[in-house]
Structure formats: C-alpha cells, structure tokens
Design a protein around this motif. Structure first.
Motif, PDB file in Angstrom:
ATOM      1  N   GLN A  29       0.829  -1.202   0.000  1.00 56.92           N
ATOM      2  CA  GLN A  29       0.000   0.000   0.000  1.00 56.92           C
ATOM      3  C   GLN A  29       0.866   1.256   0.000  1.00 56.92           C
ATOM      4  OE1 GLN A  29      -2.283  -0.561   3.609  1.00 56.92           O
ATOM      5  NE2 GLN A  29      -3.896  -1.674   2.518  1.00 56.92           N
ATOM      6  N   TRP A  30       0.377   2.289  -0.690  1.00 56.30           N
ATOM      7  CA  TRP A  30       0.943   3.632  -0.629  1.00 56.30           C
ATOM      8  C   TRP A  30      -0.011   4.410   0.271  1.00 56.30           C
ATOM      9  CZ3 TRP A  30       4.935   6.557  -1.060  1.00 56.30           C
ATOM     10  CH2 TRP A  30       4.836   7.925  -1.298  1.00 56.30           C
ATOM     11  N   CYS A  31       0.518   4.952   1.359  1.00 52.88           N
ATOM     12  CA  CYS A  31      -0.331   5.509   2.410  1.00 52.88           C
ATOM     13  C   CYS A  31       0.078   6.903   2.841  1.00 52.88           C
ATOM     14  CB  CYS A  31      -0.269   4.617   3.662  1.00 52.88           C
ATOM     15  SG  CYS A  31      -0.726   2.908   3.378  1.00 52.88           S
ATOM     16  N   PHE A  44       5.183   3.702   1.965  1.00 48.54           N
ATOM     17  CA  PHE A  44       4.686   2.383   1.597  1.00 48.54           C
ATOM     18  C   PHE A  44       4.600   1.498   2.823  1.00 48.54           C
ATOM     19  CE2 PHE A  44       6.800   3.900  -2.256  1.00 48.54           C
ATOM     20  CZ  PHE A  44       5.871   3.591  -3.233  1.00 48.54           C
ATOM     21  N   TRP A  82       2.036   4.049  -9.545  1.00 50.32           N
ATOM     22  CA  TRP A  82       2.343   4.634  -8.238  1.00 50.32           C
ATOM     23  C   TRP A  82       3.522   3.967  -7.543  1.00 50.32           C
ATOM     24  CZ3 TRP A  82       1.576   1.256  -4.130  1.00 50.32           C
ATOM     25  CH2 TRP A  82       0.706   0.190  -4.335  1.00 50.32           C
ATOM     26  N   ASN A  85       6.517   6.263  -6.438  1.00 45.13           N
ATOM     27  CA  ASN A  85       6.287   7.366  -5.495  1.00 45.13           C
ATOM     28  C   ASN A  85       7.399   7.432  -4.468  1.00 45.13           C
ATOM     29  OD1 ASN A  85       3.918   7.866  -6.808  1.00 45.13           O
ATOM     30  ND2 ASN A  85       2.579   7.254  -5.145  1.00 45.13           N
ATOM     31  N   SER A  87       8.349   9.638  -0.573  1.00 44.11           N
ATOM     32  CA  SER A  87       7.790  10.484   0.474  1.00 44.11           C
ATOM     33  C   SER A  87       8.185  11.950   0.295  1.00 44.11           C
ATOM     34  CB  SER A  87       8.208   9.986   1.857  1.00 44.11           C
ATOM     35  OG  SER A  87       9.609  10.015   1.990  1.00 44.11           O
ATOM     36  N   VAL A  92       5.485  12.817  -5.169  1.00 48.51           N
ATOM     37  CA  VAL A  92       4.250  12.097  -4.851  1.00 48.51           C
ATOM     38  C   VAL A  92       3.292  12.142  -6.024  1.00 48.51           C
ATOM     39  CG1 VAL A  92       2.237  12.045  -3.345  1.00 48.51           C
ATOM     40  CG2 VAL A  92       4.483  12.505  -2.388  1.00 48.51           C
ATOM     41  N   ASN A  94      -0.487  10.841  -6.542  1.00 52.54           N
ATOM     42  CA  ASN A  94      -1.627  10.249  -5.857  1.00 52.54           C
ATOM     43  C   ASN A  94      -2.754   9.860  -6.812  1.00 52.54           C
ATOM     44  OD1 ASN A  94      -0.513  10.441  -3.311  1.00 52.54           O
ATOM     45  ND2 ASN A  94      -1.185  12.551  -3.061  1.00 52.54           N
TER      46      ASN A  94
END
Length: 95
Positions: A29-31, A44, A82, A85, A87, A92, A94
């Motif tokens: 997951q990308w969170c 991630f 994605w 990506n 941080s 980023v 999205n």
C-alpha cells in the motif's frame, strides 16, 4: 513519547487479488500517515488482508514468506503508476 498515526490508504495492490474471500493475501500500500501531533508523512507498507477483506492490524511487521512476493507487488505498483512514489513531496503521485 511515541506518536501514534492514523493511516489513509491511497493505493493498494494485492499479491493475488483473486484470493480475497478465500484466504489471506499480502498487499503493498501507498499511504498517508497522519500523526497525533498534526504532522503527516507519505510512505509504503506491506500488510495482510484477511479472507473477510479486513486488514490485519499488527504492532509488528507483516511476515513476508519470500522475496518473490515483494518483487511481484513492487512491479505491479510500478505498472499501475504509483510504484515510483517517494515520500518527498515533489515526487508524490496520488493517482
């Protein structure tokens, strides 16, 4: 004192998307991590999704059976746009 975080999932890819409903499945997951002190970070995480579709919230890390699973998930995330990506705010994406 440690700060707890609320996690918002932006993107997710499952190792075997057809397994949901039949067995647990490893997800990448990308969170967005939103901390109690008001700060926010992107990142991630690997997490297991139970057979009922809920996430396995654990204080420890997700056990990953082999690195091939990691490679497959990372490649799928890249294919979906994605996986590159970062941080760093200027990197980023999205979508």
């Amino acid at each position: 004192m440690a700060t707890s975080a609320r996690v918002q999932v932006i993107n997710e890819v499952a190792y075997d998307p057809n397994a949901v409903g039949n067995s647990w499945v490893l997800c990448l997951q990308w969170c967005r991590y939103i901390y109690d002190d008001g700060t926010m970070e992107m990142g991630f995480r690997f997490i297991w999704r139970r057979d009922d579709g809920s996430l396995q919230a654990a204080r420890g890390q997700a056990r990953i059976p082999d690195l091939e699973m990691v490679s497959v998930l990372m490649e799928r995330a890249k294919q979906l746009g994605w996986g590159h990506n970062s941080s760093s705010e200027d990197k980023v994406d999205n979508r």
